[in-house]
Design an enzyme around this catalytic site. Structure first.
Site, PDB file in Angstrom:
ATOM      1  N   TYR A 152     -36.809  35.619 110.148  1.00  0.00           N
ATOM      2  CA  TYR A 152     -38.147  35.000 110.126  1.00  0.00           C
ATOM      3  C   TYR A 152     -39.071  35.565 111.195  1.00  0.00           C
ATOM      4  O   TYR A 152     -40.170  35.040 111.393  1.00  0.00           O
ATOM      5  CB  TYR A 152     -38.065  33.487 110.380  1.00  0.00           C
ATOM      6  CG  TYR A 152     -37.007  32.750 109.598  1.00  0.00           C
ATOM      7  CD1 TYR A 152     -37.136  32.541 108.227  1.00  0.00           C
ATOM      8  CD2 TYR A 152     -35.890  32.233 110.240  1.00  0.00           C
ATOM      9  CE1 TYR A 152     -36.166  31.845 107.524  1.00  0.00           C
ATOM     10  CE2 TYR A 152     -34.923  31.534 109.532  1.00  0.00           C
ATOM     11  CZ  TYR A 152     -35.073  31.346 108.182  1.00  0.00           C
ATOM     12  OH  TYR A 152     -34.112  30.658 107.491  1.00  0.00           O
ATOM     13  N   GLY A 175     -38.541  18.330 109.344  1.00  0.00           N
ATOM     14  CA  GLY A 175     -39.496  19.399 109.587  1.00  0.00           C
ATOM     15  C   GLY A 175     -40.185  19.437 110.928  1.00  0.00           C
ATOM     16  O   GLY A 175     -40.962  20.367 111.190  1.00  0.00           O
ATOM     17  N   TYR A 188     -29.686  26.013 112.708  1.00  0.00           N
ATOM     18  CA  TYR A 188     -29.839  27.181 111.842  1.00  0.00           C
ATOM     19  C   TYR A 188     -29.399  28.465 112.533  1.00  0.00           C
ATOM     20  O   TYR A 188     -29.920  29.538 112.255  1.00  0.00           O
ATOM     21  CB  TYR A 188     -31.277  27.305 111.333  1.00  0.00           C
ATOM     22  CG  TYR A 188     -31.776  26.042 110.662  1.00  0.00           C
ATOM     23  CD1 TYR A 188     -31.273  25.664 109.427  1.00  0.00           C
ATOM     24  CD2 TYR A 188     -32.717  25.223 111.271  1.00  0.00           C
ATOM     25  CE1 TYR A 188     -31.711  24.497 108.818  1.00  0.00           C
ATOM     26  CE2 TYR A 188     -33.159  24.053 110.665  1.00  0.00           C
ATOM     27  CZ  TYR A 188     -32.653  23.698 109.438  1.00  0.00           C
ATOM     28  OH  TYR A 188     -33.080  22.541 108.838  1.00  0.00           O
ATOM     29  N   CYS A 217     -25.030  47.424 112.880  1.00  0.00           N
ATOM     30  CA  CYS A 217     -25.558  48.668 112.353  1.00  0.00           C
ATOM     31  C   CYS A 217     -26.793  48.453 111.495  1.00  0.00           C
ATOM     32  O   CYS A 217     -26.762  48.656 110.281  1.00  0.00           O
ATOM     33  CB  CYS A 217     -24.465  49.306 111.512  1.00  0.00           C
ATOM     34  SG  CYS A 217     -24.183  50.969 112.000  1.00  0.00           S
ATOM     35  N   GLU A 218     -27.869  47.993 112.085  1.00  0.00           N
ATOM     36  CA  GLU A 218     -29.118  47.676 111.374  1.00  0.00           C
ATOM     37  C   GLU A 218     -30.232  47.691 112.405  1.00  0.00           C
ATOM     38  O   GLU A 218     -30.073  47.107 113.469  1.00  0.00           O
ATOM     39  CB  GLU A 218     -29.106  46.217 110.876  1.00  0.00           C
ATOM     40  CG  GLU A 218     -28.226  45.902 109.766  1.00  0.00           C
ATOM     41  CD  GLU A 218     -28.929  45.754 108.428  1.00  0.00           C
ATOM     42  OE1 GLU A 218     -30.164  45.907 108.375  1.00  0.00           O
ATOM     43  OE2 GLU A 218     -28.222  45.500 107.468  1.00  0.00           O
ATOM     44  N   GLU A 231     -35.548  12.971 107.617  1.00  0.00           N
ATOM     45  CA  GLU A 231     -34.454  13.938 107.459  1.00  0.00           C
ATOM     46  C   GLU A 231     -34.496  15.024 108.532  1.00  0.00           C
ATOM     47  O   GLU A 231     -34.579  16.210 108.204  1.00  0.00           O
ATOM     48  CB  GLU A 231     -34.542  14.599 106.079  1.00  0.00           C
ATOM     49  CG  GLU A 231     -34.584  13.623 104.924  1.00  0.00           C
ATOM     50  CD  GLU A 231     -34.582  14.294 103.552  1.00  0.00           C
ATOM     51  OE1 GLU A 231     -34.101  13.667 102.600  1.00  0.00           O
ATOM     52  OE2 GLU A 231     -35.063  15.435 103.448  1.00  0.00           O
ATOM     53  N   PRO A 232     -34.449  14.659 109.802  1.00  0.00           N
ATOM     54  CA  PRO A 232     -34.556  15.693 110.834  1.00  0.00           C
ATOM     55  C   PRO A 232     -33.290  16.530 110.960  1.00  0.00           C
ATOM     56  O   PRO A 232     -32.184  16.021 110.832  1.00  0.00           O
ATOM     57  CB  PRO A 232     -34.773  14.883 112.115  1.00  0.00           C
ATOM     58  CG  PRO A 232     -34.126  13.564 111.856  1.00  0.00           C
ATOM     59  CD  PRO A 232     -34.280  13.316 110.374  1.00  0.00           C
ATOM     60  N   ARG A 275     -33.566  20.292 112.811  1.00  0.00           N
ATOM     61  CA  ARG A 275     -33.912  21.056 114.007  1.00  0.00           C
ATOM     62  C   ARG A 275     -34.213  20.186 115.238  1.00  0.00           C
ATOM     63  O   ARG A 275     -33.702  20.442 116.327  1.00  0.00           O
ATOM     64  CB  ARG A 275     -35.141  21.912 113.694  1.00  0.00           C
ATOM     65  CG  ARG A 275     -35.500  22.923 114.758  1.00  0.00           C
ATOM     66  CD  ARG A 275     -36.814  23.624 114.403  1.00  0.00           C
ATOM     67  NE  ARG A 275     -36.950  23.956 113.019  1.00  0.00           N
ATOM     68  CZ  ARG A 275     -36.543  25.109 112.468  1.00  0.00           C
ATOM     69  NH1 ARG A 275     -36.018  26.039 113.216  1.00  0.00           N
ATOM     70  NH2 ARG A 275     -36.701  25.317 111.168  1.00  0.00           N
ATOM     71  N   ARG A 290     -32.031  34.151 112.981  1.00  0.00           N
ATOM     72  CA  ARG A 290     -33.419  33.676 112.866  1.00  0.00           C
ATOM     73  C   ARG A 290     -34.467  34.714 113.292  1.00  0.00           C
ATOM     74  O   ARG A 290     -35.479  34.893 112.616  1.00  0.00           O
ATOM     75  CB  ARG A 290     -33.616  32.363 113.633  1.00  0.00           C
ATOM     76  CG  ARG A 290     -32.715  31.215 113.131  1.00  0.00           C
ATOM     77  CD  ARG A 290     -33.097  29.871 113.730  1.00  0.00           C
ATOM     78  NE  ARG A 290     -34.395  29.436 113.270  1.00  0.00           N
ATOM     79  CZ  ARG A 290     -35.502  29.521 113.966  1.00  0.00           C
ATOM     80  NH1 ARG A 290     -35.476  30.002 115.191  1.00  0.00           N
ATOM     81  NH2 ARG A 290     -36.638  29.125 113.459  1.00  0.00           N
TER      82      ARG A 290
HETATM   83  N1  LLP Z   1     -34.955  17.900 104.357  1.00  0.00           N
HETATM   84  C1  LLP Z   1     -35.082  18.893 103.458  1.00  0.00           C
HETATM   85  C2  LLP Z   1     -35.266  18.570 102.043  1.00  0.00           C
HETATM   86  C3  LLP Z   1     -35.055  20.235 103.899  1.00  0.00           C
HETATM   87  O1  LLP Z   1     -35.211  21.216 103.017  1.00  0.00           O
HETATM   88  C4  LLP Z   1     -34.882  20.523 105.281  1.00  0.00           C
HETATM   89  C5  LLP Z   1     -34.844  21.897 105.753  1.00  0.00           C
HETATM   90  C6  LLP Z   1     -34.732  19.439 106.173  1.00  0.00           C
HETATM   91  C7  LLP Z   1     -34.790  18.144 105.673  1.00  0.00           C
HETATM   92  C8  LLP Z   1     -34.565  19.629 107.638  1.00  0.00           C
HETATM   93  O2  LLP Z   1     -35.677  20.243 108.215  1.00  0.00           O
HETATM   94  P1  LLP Z   1     -35.797  20.386 109.816  1.00  0.00           P
HETATM   95  O3  LLP Z   1     -35.998  19.019 110.384  1.00  0.00           O
HETATM   96  O4  LLP Z   1     -34.537  20.985 110.313  1.00  0.00           O
HETATM   97  O5  LLP Z   1     -36.959  21.286 109.995  1.00  0.00           O
HETATM   98  N2  LLP Z   1     -33.351  28.241 108.291  1.00  0.00           N
HETATM   99  C9  LLP Z   1     -34.707  27.910 108.691  1.00  0.00           C
HETATM  100  C10 LLP Z   1     -35.036  26.482 108.382  1.00  0.00           C
HETATM  101  C11 LLP Z   1     -34.821  26.113 106.936  1.00  0.00           C
HETATM  102  C12 LLP Z   1     -35.113  24.672 106.684  1.00  0.00           C
HETATM  103  C13 LLP Z   1     -34.730  24.292 105.297  1.00  0.00           C
HETATM  104  N3  LLP Z   1     -34.943  22.913 104.994  1.00  0.00           N
HETATM  105  C14 LLP Z   1     -34.886  28.233 110.158  1.00  0.00           C
HETATM  106  O6  LLP Z   1     -33.948  28.735 110.770  1.00  0.00           O
HETATM  107  O7  LLP Z   1     -35.953  28.035 110.734  1.00  0.00           O
END
Ligand code: LLP
Length: 421
Positions: free
Chosen positions: A320, A241, A377, A348-349, A277-278, A280, A316
């Protein structure tokens, strides 16, 4: 050091290569361009931050599932976080050690849980029915499953509601009031389940690390409570996150070191192994989405730059309202007027835009335009809407050469789905 930089004369470079020269030499358009050394540097930042701790970096495959990138992250020492059976299969193909993989999700299918049990990956328990399925999967596979309880800590991550997951109305995880039910359920299945840890994931694009600290304090309390009932659990998984600087505003955002430092003492005090769990923060800033300008137009009071990329390849902004920085890759003609543009694709949107209200020099037809921070993503969420085919991916190697790391999808690929019907 960052892989993408603009020279004083206005040319964009990726690890010393002029992006314009790459654009001129590739046939397919648009395309994704990554830096392999930047992936390495991002991963090193986490490894350095985790020094002295027992830990697993579980790369969240959903952020980007390119096989070459997965293999690279695996070689750098990462484990993997999976949310489907196919992600698990791909992680195995990429050579990840299943004992460093974690299977997450609120709707895991029995057949995928069986594979997870056979391969001995960690499984997060998300609900009562999920626990039941994990027990069944264990019996089918004939293996005891190492499980973590995904606890919803009810912490507000202060992000877009679509990417907040650890608050009380979220579909993910178990409510803390139900903790005892889950502990009793695990106790009553000693042959199928071994409880090894607790997990939480607060949300994504988080830019305040105090939020992780708040969650870790709560989680460690749960761990104390769980241990007090005789469970020998070793793992604290604080999820992913961490946000990144999408705005390129020069704002100082927390680093992996800042994140780990907020939880380090807690983890050591309970003699835990930390799982993170990185997604992004490992991969987003290693990539640009490279487009050609098809033309420029004005309607009413709005100016548009129309490019060949779209919401099909990069959703994205549409989904969002996300901001991703946009710039031209070469200096514009000296008489180019600077205006405020929406950068849009051909789909077309009206929702098809890559950026809104961007101040940019009027680009000539065919000019190169990039959307930054497109490593996470973007390709993994691409579709073939309007029969736009998924674009190819390239990366700059450690020696400065460029390799294709994924073929472009073709029209013929799409016809294949109808063969033999
Ligand atoms: N662990 C779990 C349980 C998750 O649900 C996620 C992301 C991650 C780890 C990784 O999170 P990160 O480090 O990448 O923030 N599509 C959206 C983001 C959706 C994230 C879903 N879960 C976007 O484009 O911003």
């Amino acid at each position: 050091k960052h892989c993408f930089s603009k020279s004083d004369d206005g040319h964009l470079y990726c690890e010393g290569l002029k992006v314009q020269e790459l654009l001129d030499s590739f046939e397919q358009r648009p395309f994704y361009l990554y830096s392999k050394p930047q992936i390495t540097r991002n991963c090193e930042a986490y490894r350095e931050a985790l020094q002295g701790l027992s830990s697993i970096i579980g790369y969240a495959i959903k952020a980007n599932n390119n096989l070459k990138i997965l293999e690279h992250l695996r070689r750098l020492g990462c484990g993997a976080v999976l949310v489907s059976g196919n992600e698990l299969k791909l992680a195995l193909r990429a050579g990840f050690d299943p004992k460093r993989c974690i299977f997450n999700g609120n709707g895991k299918l029995l057949e995928d849980l069986v594979l997870a049990a056979e391969e001995e990956v960690f499984v997060n328990v998300d609900s009562e029915f999920d626990l039941e399925n994990i027990v069944t999967a264990s019996r089918i596979a004939g293996k005891k499953v190492n499980v973590l309880l995904r606890i919803n800590p009810d912490v507000d991550p202060q992000v877009h509601p679509y990417v907040a997951t650890g608050n009380k109305n979220s579909k993910f995880g178990i409510r803390n009031e139900k903790l005892q039910w889950f502990l009793d359920a695990v106790k009553s299945h000693p042959n199928e389940l071994k409880l090894v840890g607790a997990h939480c994931h607060l949300g994504s694009t988080i830019t305040k690390v105090d939020i992780f600290k708040d969650a870790a304090v709560l989680m460690v309390n749960y761990i104390d409570e769980i241990r007090a009932q005789g469970f020998e659990i070793d793992y604290l998984n604080i999820g992913g996150g961490l946000g990144i600087d999408y705005h390129h505003s020069g704002a100082i955002l927390p680093t992996p070191m800042d994140l780990i430092n907020t939880v380090r003492k807690l983890v050591i005090s309970r003699n835990l192994t930390l799982i993170i769990e990185p997604g992004r923060s490992l991969i987003a800033n290693t990539c640009c989405f490279v487009n050609h300008v098809t033309g420029v137009k004005t309607n009413g009071t709005k100016n548009f730059i129309v490019v060949d990329g779209s919401m099909a390849e990069l959703i994205r902004p549409s989904l969002y309202g996300a901001y991703q920085h946009i710039e031209l890759i070469s200096p514009p003609p000296s008489d180019a007027e600077v205006s405020v543009f929406d950068v849009v694709g051909p789909v077309c949107e009206s929702a098809d835009f890559l950026g809104k209200d961007r101040e940019l020099p009027t680009p000539p037809k065919g000019a190169g335009l990039v959307v930054h921070d497109a490593g996470a993503y973007c390709m993994s969420m691409a579709s073939t809407y309007n029969l736009k085919m998924r674009p190819p991916e390239y990366w700059v190697e450690d020696d400065g050469s460029v390799s294709k790391i994924r073929h472009a999808e073709t029209f013929e690929d799409n016809l294949r789905f109808f063969e033999g019907l």
